[in-house]
Design a protein around this motif. Structure first.
Motif, PDB file in Angstrom:
ATOM      1  N   ALA A 394       0.540  -1.111  -0.062  1.00  0.00           N
ATOM      2  CA  ALA A 394      -0.079   0.042   0.033  1.00  0.00           C
ATOM      3  C   ALA A 394       1.021   1.226   0.054  1.00  0.00           C
ATOM      4  CB  ALA A 394      -0.818   0.025   1.316  1.00  0.00           C
ATOM      5  N   ILE A 395       1.939   1.172   0.862  1.00  0.00           N
ATOM      6  CA  ILE A 395       2.745   2.309   0.715  1.00  0.00           C
ATOM      7  C   ILE A 395       3.375   2.805  -0.431  1.00  0.00           C
ATOM      8  CG2 ILE A 395       4.832   3.334   1.899  1.00  0.00           C
ATOM      9  CD1 ILE A 395       3.847   2.253   4.645  1.00  0.00           C
ATOM     10  N   LEU A 396       4.020   1.606  -1.199  1.00  0.00           N
ATOM     11  CA  LEU A 396       4.602   1.367  -2.409  1.00  0.00           C
ATOM     12  C   LEU A 396       3.565   2.025  -3.604  1.00  0.00           C
ATOM     13  CD1 LEU A 396       6.884   1.108  -4.270  1.00  0.00           C
ATOM     14  CD2 LEU A 396       6.536  -1.336  -4.380  1.00  0.00           C
ATOM     15  N   SER A 397       2.423   1.739  -3.621  1.00  0.00           N
ATOM     16  CA  SER A 397       1.417   1.941  -4.394  1.00  0.00           C
ATOM     17  C   SER A 397       1.175   3.320  -4.292  1.00  0.00           C
ATOM     18  CB  SER A 397       0.190   1.200  -4.478  1.00  0.00           C
ATOM     19  OG  SER A 397       0.517  -0.309  -4.521  1.00  0.00           O
ATOM     20  N   LEU A 398       0.827   3.898  -3.082  1.00  0.00           N
ATOM     21  CA  LEU A 398       0.445   5.215  -2.770  1.00  0.00           C
ATOM     22  C   LEU A 398       1.653   6.253  -3.075  1.00  0.00           C
ATOM     23  CD1 LEU A 398      -1.678   7.185  -1.523  1.00  0.00           C
ATOM     24  CD2 LEU A 398      -0.492   6.753   0.642  1.00  0.00           C
ATOM     25  N   LEU A 401       2.028   6.491  -7.164  1.00  0.00           N
ATOM     26  CA  LEU A 401       0.526   7.213  -7.293  1.00  0.00           C
ATOM     27  C   LEU A 401       0.964   8.636  -7.452  1.00  0.00           C
ATOM     28  CD1 LEU A 401      -2.247   7.169  -8.581  1.00  0.00           C
ATOM     29  CD2 LEU A 401      -3.312   6.779  -6.284  1.00  0.00           C
ATOM     30  N   CYS A 402       1.165   8.900  -5.972  1.00  0.00           N
ATOM     31  CA  CYS A 402       1.143  10.497  -5.828  1.00  0.00           C
ATOM     32  C   CYS A 402       2.275  11.200  -6.577  1.00  0.00           C
ATOM     33  CB  CYS A 402       1.582  10.696  -4.146  1.00  0.00           C
ATOM     34  SG  CYS A 402      -0.048  10.276  -3.439  1.00  0.00           S
ATOM     35  N   PHE A 406       1.407  14.147  -8.943  1.00  0.00           N
ATOM     36  CA  PHE A 406       2.209  15.593  -8.844  1.00  0.00           C
ATOM     37  C   PHE A 406       3.115  15.898  -9.842  1.00  0.00           C
ATOM     38  CE2 PHE A 406       5.918  18.246  -7.223  1.00  0.00           C
ATOM     39  CZ  PHE A 406       4.894  19.216  -6.695  1.00  0.00           C
ATOM     40  N   GLY A 407       3.515  14.888 -10.624  1.00  0.00           N
ATOM     41  CA  GLY A 407       4.477  14.999 -11.794  1.00  0.00           C
ATOM     42  C   GLY A 407       3.655  15.669 -12.853  1.00  0.00           C
ATOM     43  N   ASP A 408       2.267  15.195 -13.183  1.00  0.00           N
ATOM     44  CA  ASP A 408       1.503  15.645 -13.914  1.00  0.00           C
ATOM     45  C   ASP A 408       1.006  17.088 -13.811  1.00  0.00           C
ATOM     46  OD1 ASP A 408       1.517  13.403 -15.423  1.00  0.00           O
ATOM     47  OD2 ASP A 408      -0.343  12.567 -14.471  1.00  0.00           O
TER      48      ASP A 408
END
Length: 420
Positions: A394-398, A401-402, A406-408
């Motif tokens: 979950a921490i890796l996926s979050l 994803l974030c 943020f890059g977009d």
């Protein structure tokens, strides 16, 4: 007929004489100097907005990007500050904490759930009455305790060993195992913190490597043009065909005996760094330096091809500026938005690659941990201890994803064509 207003011909360039004659009907103070109050209201001084201030203003309007940025900062605090606040280390084995759950029962609840303890109490009560407890009675007591189950007993948050529960009962403070412990008795929360730290450091370092090589290669290719650009782009196309994961695996296998020999050659700083990182992680850095910069170079080359036709570049050439100075002072600074965005979006890609290789056992070396290696270990006990897999996953996926969200948002904020 003289008072009749003449109709102006369509397309005529003659001035409208009637309008000019109407100028005499203007009020007497029409050309009077403006007062100070009128001057202040007419011309308003506004603060000049720089490129970065304007980008930050547009980035703040993107709520998704701002939420992602806050989550990234929280994960960074969790990874870099968290281990300083927890008294356990990532490789510390805690006695009696093997496969400890992230919840616990009080000593009274444990006593109520332990059939052997109930038998001991019944045996002591029978001896006090002057008789001996039969085996049938012992079996009946065990069956009654097991049949009662734990439906009426609710677990409490965080994990504690029996020894820690006794120490807490005596008034001693014991730091809880928030995420439980693994099969070797190591605290999962601390290992998750260190794993997130390793993933973020690997992502940032690989992104910097890609930035330096890709920006230099792409700017030289775009500025020189002609035959130089053709040869350099053919090299990029050849690199595109090379499988990155295969190169990492081959480098890891080839460099492993070399690094082992280097580790045994002394006890200096470089030897300690090689021991800490391992051959696989160093292979990841080398592969990023060899292969992963090609996308960055193509993006920078496209920007340079557009910018080198501008007037300020022609003026710099006319003043005798060298190509190195033109690239450094004029071309690359005007590509800063594209460079920052592409570099930031490279971080989640590097984190995913490192986690994937660590999941396969080709990442960081034990006892150093990574989120990918923790997922691999948690997969072995998925049915019995699912939290050992779900928490690092979950921490890796979050995190990934974030970083992408943020890059977009950063790309939209830094793109001058999206200004309103």
């Amino acid at each position: 007929m003289a008072d009749k207003k003449r109709k102006r011909a369509v397309g005529s360039l003659r001035p409208d004489v009637d309008d000019i004659l109407d100028w005499n009907s203007l009020p007497q103070d029409a050309f009077a100097p403006a007062s100070s109050a009128e001057k202040e209201n007419f011309i308003q001084d506004r603060e000049s907005v720089s490129y970065w201030k304007d980008a930050w203003r547009r980035l703040r309007r993107n709520k998704v990007a701002m939420v992602a940025m806050v989550i990234i900062l929280l994960i960074a605090l969790f990874a870099f500050v968290g281990p300083l606040l927890v008294p356990y280390s990532y490789d510390q084995v805690i006695p009696g904490a093997n496969n400890l759950h992230p919840w616990h029962y009080s000593l009274e609840d444990l006593a109520a759930m332990d059939p052997e303890l109930a038998v001991e109490e019944a045996r002591a009560a029978a001896e006090a009455e002057g008789r001996e407890l039969s085996r049938v009675e012992e079996a009946t007591i065990r069956a009654q305790v097991k049949a009662a189950g734990t439906e009426d007993i609710k677990p409490k948050l965080f994990g504690y060993t029996n020894d820690e529960l006794h120490r807490m009962e005596n008034g001693e403070f014991v730091f809880p195992h928030v995420f439980g412990c693994d099969n070797q008795g190591r605290d999962i929360m601390v290992r998750t913190m260190i794993g997130a730290r390793v993933s973020m450091i690997v992502g940032i370092c690989c992104a910097i490597i890609v930035l330096v090589i890709g920006a230099l290669y792409g700017s030289i290719s775009g500025y020189c043009g002609g035959r130089v650009d053709t040869i350099m782009q053919r090299i990029v196309e050849i690199i595109y065909t090379i499988p990155e994961v295969l190169i990492i695996l081959l480098l890891g296998s080839t460099l492993k005996p070399i690094f082992e020999e280097f580790q045994n050659s002394g006890d200096g700083f470089l030897q300690q760094m090689v021991t800490l990182l391992g051959a696989n992680l160093i292979s990841i850095f080398i592969t990023f330096g060899l292969l992963y910069w090609v996308t960055m170079s193509r993006l920078i080359r496209g920007q340079i091809l557009q910018l080198k036709q501008q007037e300020y570049v022609t003026a710099a050439r006319a003043l005798g500026a060298s190509g190195r100075r033109i690239i450094k002072r004029h071309l690359l600074p005007n590509c800063i938005g594209q460079i920052v965005t592409t570099t930031f979006l490279q971080i989640p890609s590097a984190i995913f690659t490192e986690s994937f290789l660590s999941f396969l056992g080709m990442g960081v070396s034990a006892p150093m941990t990574s989120l990918g290696s923790m997922c691999s270990d948690g997969l072995k006990g998925l049915t019995t201890y699912p939290y050992r897999l779900f928490i690092p996953a979950a921490i890796l996926s979050l995190m990934i994803l974030c970083l992408n969200l943020f890059g977009d948002g950063l790309r939209d904020a830094l793109d001058p064509r999206l200004k309103k």
